[in-house]
Write an enzyme that holds these catalytic residues in place. Structure first.
Site, short mmCIF file in Angstrom:
data_model
loop_
_atom_site.label_atom_id
_atom_site.label_comp_id
_atom_site.label_asym_id
_atom_site.label_seq_id
_atom_site.Cartn_x
_atom_site.Cartn_y
_atom_site.Cartn_z
N CYS A 78 18.63 -13.54 13.14
CA CYS A 78 19.33 -14.77 13.52
C CYS A 78 20.66 -14.44 14.23
CB CYS A 78 19.50 -15.65 12.29
SG CYS A 78 19.73 -17.38 12.75
N HIS A 171 14.83 -15.80 9.07
CA HIS A 171 15.46 -15.08 7.95
C HIS A 171 14.44 -14.54 6.93
CE1 HIS A 171 19.74 -16.17 8.60
NE2 HIS A 171 19.23 -17.23 9.20
N GLU A 173 14.81 -12.30 4.87
CA GLU A 173 15.51 -11.94 3.62
C GLU A 173 15.62 -13.13 2.66
OE1 GLU A 173 16.78 -12.47 6.51
OE2 GLU A 173 18.70 -13.52 6.34
N1 GLN Z 1 23.84 -20.57 14.66
C1 GLN Z 1 24.36 -19.31 14.24
C2 GLN Z 1 25.02 -18.59 15.41
O1 GLN Z 1 24.96 -19.00 16.51
C3 GLN Z 1 23.26 -18.43 13.66
C4 GLN Z 1 22.76 -19.01 12.37
C5 GLN Z 1 22.14 -18.03 11.45
O2 GLN Z 1 22.37 -16.82 11.51
N2 GLN Z 1 21.38 -18.56 10.52
O3 GLN Z 1 25.60 -17.60 15.19
#
Ligand code: GLN
Length: 202
Positions: A78, A171, A173
Protein backbone atom coordinates in the site's frame (compact mmCIF):
# COMPACT_ATOMS: atom_id res chain seq x y z
CA UNK A 1 18.37 -14.79 6.81
CA UNK A 2 17.72 -11.40 8.42
CA UNK A 3 14.45 -9.75 7.44
CA UNK A 4 13.71 -6.15 8.36
CA UNK A 5 10.49 -4.19 8.49
CA UNK A 6 10.75 -0.43 8.10
CA UNK A 7 9.36 0.80 11.40
CA UNK A 8 9.17 4.57 11.00
CA UNK A 9 5.42 4.77 10.36
CA UNK A 10 2.45 2.57 9.48
CA UNK A 11 1.49 -1.00 10.33
CA UNK A 12 4.96 -2.50 10.72
CA UNK A 13 3.91 -4.40 13.87
CA UNK A 14 1.39 -6.46 11.89
CA UNK A 15 4.05 -7.49 9.36
CA UNK A 16 6.42 -8.46 12.17
CA UNK A 17 3.65 -10.53 13.78
CA UNK A 18 2.98 -12.47 10.55
CA UNK A 19 6.69 -13.08 10.01
CA UNK A 20 6.83 -14.35 13.60
CA UNK A 21 4.05 -16.86 12.80
CA UNK A 22 6.24 -18.06 9.94
CA UNK A 23 9.14 -18.53 12.33
CA UNK A 24 11.09 -15.44 11.28
CA UNK A 25 12.17 -12.94 13.92
CA UNK A 26 12.06 -9.72 11.91
CA UNK A 27 14.11 -6.64 12.80
CA UNK A 28 12.50 -3.23 13.25
CA UNK A 29 14.50 -0.89 11.02
CA UNK A 30 14.61 2.85 11.65
CA UNK A 31 18.18 3.87 10.85
CA UNK A 32 20.31 3.56 7.71
CA UNK A 33 22.92 1.44 9.53
CA UNK A 34 20.25 -1.14 10.38
CA UNK A 35 19.53 -1.59 6.67
CA UNK A 36 23.05 -2.81 6.11
CA UNK A 37 22.46 -5.92 8.18
CA UNK A 38 19.20 -7.14 6.61
CA UNK A 39 18.82 -9.38 3.58
CA UNK A 40 15.33 -8.13 2.81
CA UNK A 41 12.95 -5.43 3.94
CA UNK A 42 9.22 -4.73 3.98
CA UNK A 43 7.96 -1.16 3.66
CA UNK A 44 4.54 -1.26 5.32
CA UNK A 45 1.29 0.52 4.61
CA UNK A 46 0.51 3.75 6.36
CA UNK A 47 0.68 7.24 4.96
CA UNK A 48 3.08 7.75 2.09
CA UNK A 49 3.42 11.52 2.56
CA UNK A 50 4.66 10.87 6.11
CA UNK A 51 6.83 7.93 5.06
CA UNK A 52 8.40 10.10 2.38
CA UNK A 53 9.27 12.92 4.79
CA UNK A 54 10.67 10.54 7.39
CA UNK A 55 12.74 8.64 4.81
CA UNK A 56 14.35 11.93 3.82
CA UNK A 57 14.82 13.05 7.43
CA UNK A 58 16.43 9.76 8.49
CA UNK A 59 18.61 9.46 5.33
CA UNK A 60 16.97 6.19 4.35
CA UNK A 61 16.46 6.89 0.65
CA UNK A 62 19.95 6.20 -0.63
CA UNK A 63 20.46 2.97 1.38
CA UNK A 64 17.06 1.65 0.25
CA UNK A 65 17.95 2.38 -3.39
CA UNK A 66 21.26 0.65 -2.77
CA UNK A 67 19.50 -2.42 -1.35
CA UNK A 68 17.35 -2.70 -4.46
CA UNK A 69 20.36 -2.28 -6.76
CA UNK A 70 22.22 -5.03 -4.89
CA UNK A 71 19.34 -7.43 -5.51
CA UNK A 72 18.17 -7.66 -1.91
CA UNK A 73 14.42 -8.20 -1.72
CA UNK A 74 12.05 -5.32 -0.94
CA UNK A 75 8.27 -5.54 -0.58
CA UNK A 76 6.05 -2.47 -0.37
CA UNK A 77 2.45 -2.82 0.77
CA UNK A 78 0.00 0.00 0.00
CA UNK A 79 1.82 3.21 1.07
CA UNK A 80 5.01 1.12 0.83
CA UNK A 81 4.15 0.36 -2.79
CA UNK A 82 3.65 4.08 -3.46
CA UNK A 83 7.14 4.69 -2.07
CA UNK A 84 8.70 2.00 -4.30
CA UNK A 85 7.19 3.42 -7.49
CA UNK A 86 9.03 5.40 -10.14
CA UNK A 87 6.31 8.01 -10.45
CA UNK A 88 2.96 8.96 -8.98
CA UNK A 89 0.21 11.18 -10.33
CA UNK A 90 0.90 13.94 -7.77
CA UNK A 91 3.88 16.12 -6.80
CA UNK A 92 3.92 14.83 -3.23
CA UNK A 93 5.10 12.44 -1.85
CA UNK A 94 8.41 11.84 -3.59
CA UNK A 95 8.74 8.10 -4.28
CA UNK A 96 12.01 6.18 -4.14
CA UNK A 97 11.71 5.43 -7.85
CA UNK A 98 13.23 1.96 -7.62
CA UNK A 99 10.40 -0.05 -9.19
CA UNK A 100 9.33 0.60 -12.77
CA UNK A 101 5.67 1.32 -12.06
CA UNK A 102 3.45 4.41 -12.03
CA UNK A 103 0.92 4.69 -9.22
CA UNK A 104 -2.20 6.68 -8.41
CA UNK A 105 -2.80 7.24 -4.71
CA UNK A 106 -6.21 6.89 -3.07
CA UNK A 107 -7.54 5.51 -6.34
CA UNK A 108 -10.79 4.20 -4.84
CA UNK A 109 -11.66 7.25 -2.75
CA UNK A 110 -11.62 7.96 0.95
CA UNK A 111 -11.45 5.76 4.03
CA UNK A 112 -15.17 4.87 3.76
CA UNK A 113 -14.52 3.52 0.28
CA UNK A 114 -12.11 0.90 1.59
CA UNK A 115 -13.11 -2.67 0.67
CA UNK A 116 -12.17 -6.34 0.65
CA UNK A 117 -12.05 -8.62 -2.37
CA UNK A 118 -10.90 -12.11 -3.29
CA UNK A 119 -8.13 -12.08 -5.88
CA UNK A 120 -6.61 -14.69 -8.13
CA UNK A 121 -2.86 -14.78 -7.52
CA UNK A 122 -1.52 -17.72 -9.47
CA UNK A 123 1.95 -17.67 -7.89
CA UNK A 124 0.28 -18.38 -4.53
CA UNK A 125 -1.67 -21.38 -5.80
CA UNK A 126 -5.27 -22.00 -6.85
CA UNK A 127 -7.06 -20.66 -3.76
CA UNK A 128 -8.13 -17.00 -3.96
CA UNK A 129 -6.35 -14.47 -1.76
CA UNK A 130 -8.63 -12.33 0.39
CA UNK A 131 -7.27 -8.80 -0.12
CA UNK A 132 -7.95 -5.81 2.12
CA UNK A 133 -7.79 -2.44 0.37
CA UNK A 134 -7.55 0.62 2.65
CA UNK A 135 -7.42 3.98 0.88
CA UNK A 136 -5.53 1.95 -1.65
CA UNK A 137 -3.42 3.00 -4.61
CA UNK A 138 -3.59 1.36 -8.04
CA UNK A 139 -0.84 0.79 -10.54
CA UNK A 140 -1.46 2.77 -13.70
CA UNK A 141 1.79 2.02 -15.55
CA UNK A 142 3.82 -1.17 -15.60
CA UNK A 143 7.34 -1.21 -17.05
CA UNK A 144 8.69 -3.95 -19.33
CA UNK A 145 10.49 -5.89 -16.60
CA UNK A 146 7.49 -5.92 -14.29
CA UNK A 147 5.31 -9.01 -13.91
CA UNK A 148 1.65 -8.53 -12.98
CA UNK A 149 0.81 -11.07 -10.26
CA UNK A 150 -2.81 -10.06 -9.80
CA UNK A 151 -5.37 -7.63 -11.11
CA UNK A 152 -8.60 -6.24 -9.79
CA UNK A 153 -11.60 -6.74 -12.08
CA UNK A 154 -9.30 -8.22 -14.72
CA UNK A 155 -7.67 -4.91 -15.68
CA UNK A 156 -6.18 -2.96 -12.77
CA UNK A 157 -2.86 -4.39 -11.50
CA UNK A 158 -2.74 -4.58 -7.69
CA UNK A 159 0.20 -6.97 -7.14
CA UNK A 160 3.40 -6.81 -9.17
CA UNK A 161 6.96 -8.11 -9.11
CA UNK A 162 10.15 -6.86 -10.70
CA UNK A 163 12.89 -9.35 -9.92
CA UNK A 164 13.71 -8.83 -6.24
CA UNK A 165 10.99 -6.19 -5.81
CA UNK A 166 7.40 -6.95 -4.81
CA UNK A 167 4.50 -4.51 -4.44
CA UNK A 168 0.88 -4.94 -3.40
CA UNK A 169 -1.88 -2.30 -3.25
CA UNK A 170 -3.50 -4.19 -0.40
CA UNK A 171 -2.59 -5.47 3.08
CA UNK A 172 -1.73 -9.21 3.38
CA UNK A 173 -0.45 -8.52 6.92
CA UNK A 174 -4.04 -7.88 8.05
CA UNK A 175 -5.25 -11.38 7.17
CA UNK A 176 -4.57 -14.88 8.46
CA UNK A 177 -3.40 -15.95 5.02
CA UNK A 178 0.39 -15.90 5.16
CA UNK A 179 1.05 -16.98 1.57
CA UNK A 180 2.25 -13.55 0.39
CA UNK A 181 4.71 -13.34 3.27
CA UNK A 182 5.94 -16.86 2.48
CA UNK A 183 6.32 -15.88 -1.15
CA UNK A 184 8.38 -12.84 -0.14
CA UNK A 185 10.60 -14.94 2.13
CA UNK A 186 11.21 -17.32 -0.75
CA UNK A 187 12.14 -14.36 -2.93
CA UNK A 188 14.40 -12.98 -0.21
CA UNK A 189 16.17 -16.28 0.38
CA UNK A 190 16.78 -17.35 -3.18
CA UNK A 191 17.63 -15.83 -6.50
CA UNK A 192 14.05 -15.51 -7.59
CA UNK A 193 14.24 -18.57 -9.82
CA UNK A 194 11.30 -20.19 -8.10
CA UNK A 195 9.24 -17.18 -9.14
CA UNK A 196 10.26 -17.51 -12.77
CA UNK A 197 12.46 -14.45 -12.46
CA UNK A 198 16.12 -13.72 -12.44
CA UNK A 199 17.41 -10.15 -12.41
CA UNK A 200 14.08 -8.82 -13.52
CA UNK A 201 13.67 -10.88 -16.65
CA UNK A 202 12.25 -14.31 -17.33
N1 GLN B 1 -3.65 6.38 1.12
C1 GLN B 1 -2.38 6.14 1.74
C2 GLN B 1 -1.29 6.92 1.02
O1 GLN B 1 -1.48 7.51 0.02
C3 GLN B 1 -2.04 4.66 1.73
C4 GLN B 1 -2.98 3.91 2.63
C5 GLN B 1 -2.44 2.62 3.15
O2 GLN B 1 -1.24 2.38 3.20
N2 GLN B 1 -3.36 1.80 3.61
O3 GLN B 1 -0.22 6.92 1.49
Amino acid sequence: MEVGVLAIQGDFAEHIAVLGKLGVKAQEVRLPAQLASVDAIIIPGGESTTLSRLMTLYDLREPLEQMAAEGRAIWGTCAGMIMLSREITEQDPIPLGIMDIGVQRNAFGRQVDSFEQDLDVSVLGPDPFHAIFIRAPVIIRVGDGVEILSTLDANRPVAVQQGNLLATSFHPELTYDYRFHSYFLELAGGDGKSCGFRNGSR
